[in-house]
Scaffold this motif. Structure first.
Motif, PDB file in Angstrom:
ATOM      1  N   GLY A  46      -9.859  -0.600   1.964  1.00  0.00           N
ATOM      2  CA  GLY A  46      -9.904  -0.534   3.431  1.00  0.00           C
ATOM      3  C   GLY A  46      -8.595  -0.186   4.087  1.00  0.00           C
ATOM      4  N   LYS A  47      -7.580   0.171   3.312  1.00  0.00           N
ATOM      5  CA  LYS A  47      -6.253   0.452   3.875  1.00  0.00           C
ATOM      6  C   LYS A  47      -6.284   1.646   4.821  1.00  0.00           C
ATOM      7  CE  LYS A  47      -4.246   1.325  -0.044  1.00  0.00           C
ATOM      8  NZ  LYS A  47      -5.479   1.446  -0.841  1.00  0.00           N
TER       9      LYS A  47
ATOM     10  N   ASP B 265       0.723   7.005   5.535  1.00  0.00           N
ATOM     11  CA  ASP B 265      -0.379   6.827   4.578  1.00  0.00           C
ATOM     12  C   ASP B 265      -0.031   7.540   3.274  1.00  0.00           C
ATOM     13  OD1 ASP B 265      -2.731   6.405   3.267  1.00  0.00           O
ATOM     14  OD2 ASP B 265      -4.001   7.508   4.663  1.00  0.00           O
ATOM     15  N   GLU B 266       0.353   6.768   2.268  1.00  0.00           N
ATOM     16  CA  GLU B 266       0.743   7.305   0.962  1.00  0.00           C
ATOM     17  C   GLU B 266       1.711   8.485   1.123  1.00  0.00           C
ATOM     18  OE1 GLU B 266       0.038   5.936  -1.779  1.00  0.00           O
ATOM     19  OE2 GLU B 266      -1.807   4.791  -1.539  1.00  0.00           O
ATOM     20  N   PRO B 267       2.852   8.286   1.782  1.00  0.00           N
ATOM     21  CA  PRO B 267       3.735   9.420   2.088  1.00  0.00           C
ATOM     22  C   PRO B 267       4.435  10.030   0.886  1.00  0.00           C
ATOM     23  CG  PRO B 267       4.812   7.356   2.647  1.00  0.00           C
ATOM     24  CD  PRO B 267       3.402   7.006   2.251  1.00  0.00           C
ATOM     25  N   THR B 268       4.398   9.360  -0.275  1.00  0.00           N
ATOM     26  CA  THR B 268       5.144   9.868  -1.441  1.00  0.00           C
ATOM     27  C   THR B 268       4.261  10.040  -2.676  1.00  0.00           C
ATOM     28  OG1 THR B 268       5.761   7.602  -2.098  1.00  0.00           O
ATOM     29  CG2 THR B 268       7.265   8.770  -0.629  1.00  0.00           C
TER      30      THR B 268
ATOM     31  N   VAL C 297       1.125   2.532   4.084  1.00  0.00           N
ATOM     32  CA  VAL C 297      -0.137   2.340   3.381  1.00  0.00           C
ATOM     33  C   VAL C 297       0.042   2.946   1.997  1.00  0.00           C
ATOM     34  CG1 VAL C 297      -2.606   2.859   3.362  1.00  0.00           C
ATOM     35  CG2 VAL C 297      -1.435   2.464   5.535  1.00  0.00           C
ATOM     36  N   THR C 298      -0.009   2.127   0.957  1.00  0.00           N
ATOM     37  CA  THR C 298       0.369   2.637  -0.355  1.00  0.00           C
ATOM     38  C   THR C 298      -0.243   1.829  -1.488  1.00  0.00           C
ATOM     39  OG1 THR C 298       2.286   3.114  -1.779  1.00  0.00           O
ATOM     40  CG2 THR C 298       2.455   1.209  -0.334  1.00  0.00           C
ATOM     41  N   HIS C 299      -0.303   2.451  -2.674  1.00  0.00           N
ATOM     42  CA  HIS C 299      -0.648   1.750  -3.905  1.00  0.00           C
ATOM     43  C   HIS C 299       0.601   1.251  -4.610  1.00  0.00           C
ATOM     44  CE1 HIS C 299      -4.241   4.355  -3.421  1.00  0.00           C
ATOM     45  NE2 HIS C 299      -4.876   3.362  -4.004  1.00  0.00           N
TER      46      HIS C 299
END
Length: 338
Positions: free
Chosen positions: A47-48, A180-183, A212-214
């Motif tokens: 849900g991120k 949102d997952e910028p890298t 927002v990342t893993h």
């Protein structure tokens, strides 16, 4: 309790499908102070991204059913119409999307898209907007920004596209930036450069940032607090150091254990057994119960019959029946569970 810069209360986002209602976000709670940096982590499907898209108002006009509150500087963004949301999107809240190549229009030059984003919120001439865009391209480290202004997205490398996306998100100096997952698609060297760039620009503009990342390594490096999501809800939130050193929720502990370690010579990862719950048919009790390695320590069947509340002392809060039943701090709970 003083009012927060951003206060998300019991946010719920449902998507009607042919198979049923997908409960993508299930009672998300989050507070963010002005200028603060936090990380939202969790497996895919937790849900991120839906939470961040809802915050940006990107689900307005879709079939999504949204309830709860998103209080931004005291204004609830949930009931706003698309027209009412436009002054916020880009001007007050900016977003760095996960894939710049698909987020940018392939038929327009990079500079044109950045200057257009500036003109939407500022009554300036095309010439003045172009000057601002070139200046922003230079600030994010694009070489020869004057000539690169007329380049198309496909003519940029992955790292340069990400820098251009950051320029577009920050051209209006928003008060809140969502990354949102910028890298994700970048190599380690470029990743470090992008994180340093965002941090330096944040210091210049005073923006609050949500990553927002893993990648828990990214969170440990740049964030003050971490919010762990599972099954569409927050299961743990705390100061980064406290969350990593005194983990309160079994899911967070599993995420930390699954990270690669230099100390493990075999190079083996420790996955979390099982699968996330179906968002079409959520369980009645704790959403993590089926995968939880310590559920047997709870003296009754609450893990399968009751949804645990988000509780805890101070800024460290978790959603686990174990810590609640033991009546101890989160750190002591996890020590007892080992």
């Amino acid at each position: 309790m003083t009012s927060a810069f951003l206060d998300i209360r019991d946010l719920r986002v449902d998507f009607p499908t042919d198979d049923g209602i997908v409960h993508a976000v299930n009672g998300m709670d989050l507070r963010l102070d002005r200028g603060e940096t936090i990380g939202i982590v969790g497996e895919s499907g937790s849900g991120k991204t839906v939470t961040s898209q809802t915050l940006m108002g990107l689900l307005k006009g879709t079939s999504a059913q949204i309830s709860g509150q998103i209080l931004f500087e005291g204004t609830d963004l949930v009931p706003l119409t698309e027209n009412e949301m436009r002054p916020y999107r880009g001007r007050k809240i900016g977003m760095i999307f996960q894939d710049p190549l698909s987020a940018m229009h392939p038929f327009y030059t990079v500079g044109k898209q950045i200057s257009e984003a500036y003109r939407v919120h500022n009554k300036v001439s095309a010439k003045a907007a172009k000057a601002q865009a070139i200046d922003m391209l230079a600030r994010v480290g694009i070489p020869d920004p004057v000539s690169r202004y007329d380049s198309f997205p496909h003519e940029f490398s992955g790292g340069m596209r990400q820098r251009a996306m950051i320029a577009m998100a920050l051209i209006c100096e928003p008060e809140l930036l969502i990354a949102d997952e910028p890298t994700t698609a970048l190599d380690v060297t470029v990743q470090a450069q992008i994180l340093d760039l965002i941090s330096s620009l944040q210091q210049e503009t005073g923006s609050a940032v949500i990553y927002v990342t893993h990648d828990l390594g990214v969170v440990a490096e740049v964030c003050k607090r971490v919010v762990v999501m599972y099954g569409g809800q927050c299961v743990e939130q705390a100061d980064v150091v406290d969350a990593f050193d005194h983990t309160a929720h079994p899911y967070t502990k599993g995420l930390l254990a699954s990270m690669p370690s230099m100390a493990d010579e075999a190079g083996r990862l420790t996955p979390i057994p099982g699968f996330p719950p179906s968002l079409l048919n959520l369980p009645q009790g704790c959403l993590f119960a089926e995968r939880c390695p310590v559920r047997h320590l709870v003296p009754d069947d609450r893990c399968f019959t009751q949804r645990p509340p988000l509780h805890g002392a101070g800024d460290h809060r978790s959603r686990c029946h174990l810590s609640e039943s033991l009546g101890t701090s989160e750190a002591a709970t996890m020590e007892a569970a080992r």
